[in-house]
Design an enzyme around this catalytic site. Structure first.
Site, mmCIF file in Angstrom:
data_model
loop_
_atom_site.group_PDB
_atom_site.id
_atom_site.type_symbol
_atom_site.label_atom_id
_atom_site.label_comp_id
_atom_site.label_asym_id
_atom_site.label_seq_id
_atom_site.Cartn_x
_atom_site.Cartn_y
_atom_site.Cartn_z
ATOM 1 N N ASP A 141 -5.733 -3.045 12.033
ATOM 2 C CA ASP A 141 -4.564 -2.174 12.123
ATOM 3 C C ASP A 141 -4.451 -1.653 13.551
ATOM 4 O O ASP A 141 -5.425 -1.658 14.312
ATOM 5 C CB ASP A 141 -4.706 -1.005 11.143
ATOM 6 C CG ASP A 141 -3.375 -0.327 10.813
ATOM 7 O OD1 ASP A 141 -2.324 -0.753 11.365
ATOM 8 O OD2 ASP A 141 -3.381 0.611 10.012
ATOM 9 N N CYS A 192 0.820 -1.213 0.000
ATOM 10 C CA CYS A 192 0.000 0.000 0.000
ATOM 11 C C CYS A 192 0.855 1.265 0.000
ATOM 12 O O CYS A 192 2.011 1.256 0.428
ATOM 13 C CB CYS A 192 -0.914 0.000 1.222
ATOM 14 S SG CYS A 192 -2.280 1.182 1.098
#
Length: 223
Positions: free
Chosen positions: A135, A6
């Site tokens: 996360d 990412c």
């Protein structure tokens, strides 16, 4: 194990990641992020991604009109909601642009438990999420902090496939292979600077995860 890289900002980095066999490429559409790209930049990057590799659009609290404009200018496959969006908001926004979606949950190790994480996953599963991303929590930031996620908070028997993020790098990602997860997501752990990927780190990360693929190294030397 599926792998998402990412935070791309450079075409050469996308090309390297694709040749290394990454499963998904993430583009950040959140202006405060040092990894953010404009729709014009994103379209050039996504054009370099071949079929069967997913382009993921990371958005944070984006409005309906902003998402419509983004979808009209950038080719992407999946929306990653990374803000404070509710399950209902995610479903409504994704339906407006006819895209599959995943939700990133920022988990506070001091307050959350595996049971509370499972309950939150259930709420997004009920609204049609394709996967959930776990996360580490940060009070001022929506991700990309490099803080390691507490793996003990990953629930067993999740209603959705789990993608793990938070502090992953080549030297620790092999430890995730026995966790109850579907994939891993990395940004800072494969960078030389924010938004600039390191070819050697990307290669080492993929080698640690896709062990079978690397038994016979055929990927171009120098990547």
């Amino acid at each position: 194990m599926q792998v998402k890289f990412c935070g791309f900002t450079q075409l050469s980095d996308v090309q390297s990641a694709v040749q290394l066999g990454v499963d998904a490429v993430g583009l950040v559409f959140y202006p405060p992020s040092p990894r953010a790209v404009t729709p014009k930049q994103a379209q050039a990057l996504s054009a370099a991604v071949p079929a069967f590799v997913s382009v993921v659009a990371l958005v944070v609290n984006m409005t309906h009109d902003e998402l419509l404009a983004l979808a009209n200018h950038v080719s992407f496959d999946i929306i990653q909601f990374h803000g404070d969006e509710t399950p209902e908001q995610c479903q409504q926004l994704a339906s407006a642009v006819n895209k599959r979606w995943i939700k990133a949950l920022r988990i506070d190790a001091e307050q959350d438990t595996a049971a509370s994480v499972r309950a939150r996953i259930d709420s997004f599963a009920a609204m049609g999420a394709s996967s959930i991303l776990l996360d580490a929590y940060h009070p001022q930031k929506y991700g990309g902090t490099g803080a390691r996620f507490d793996w003990s908070l990953i629930p067993q028997g999740s209603a959705l496939p789990i993608v793990l993020a938070g502090g992953l790098a080549a030297d620790n990602v092999a430890g995730t292979l026995d966790l109850p997860i579907y994939g891993v997501d990395v940004s800072g752990g494969i960078e030389s600077a924010k938004g600039k990927k390191d070819a050697a780190k990307m290669r080492a990360f993929m080698k640690a995860v896709k062990r079978d693929r690397w038994q016979n190294e055929t990927v171009t030397d120098g990547l």
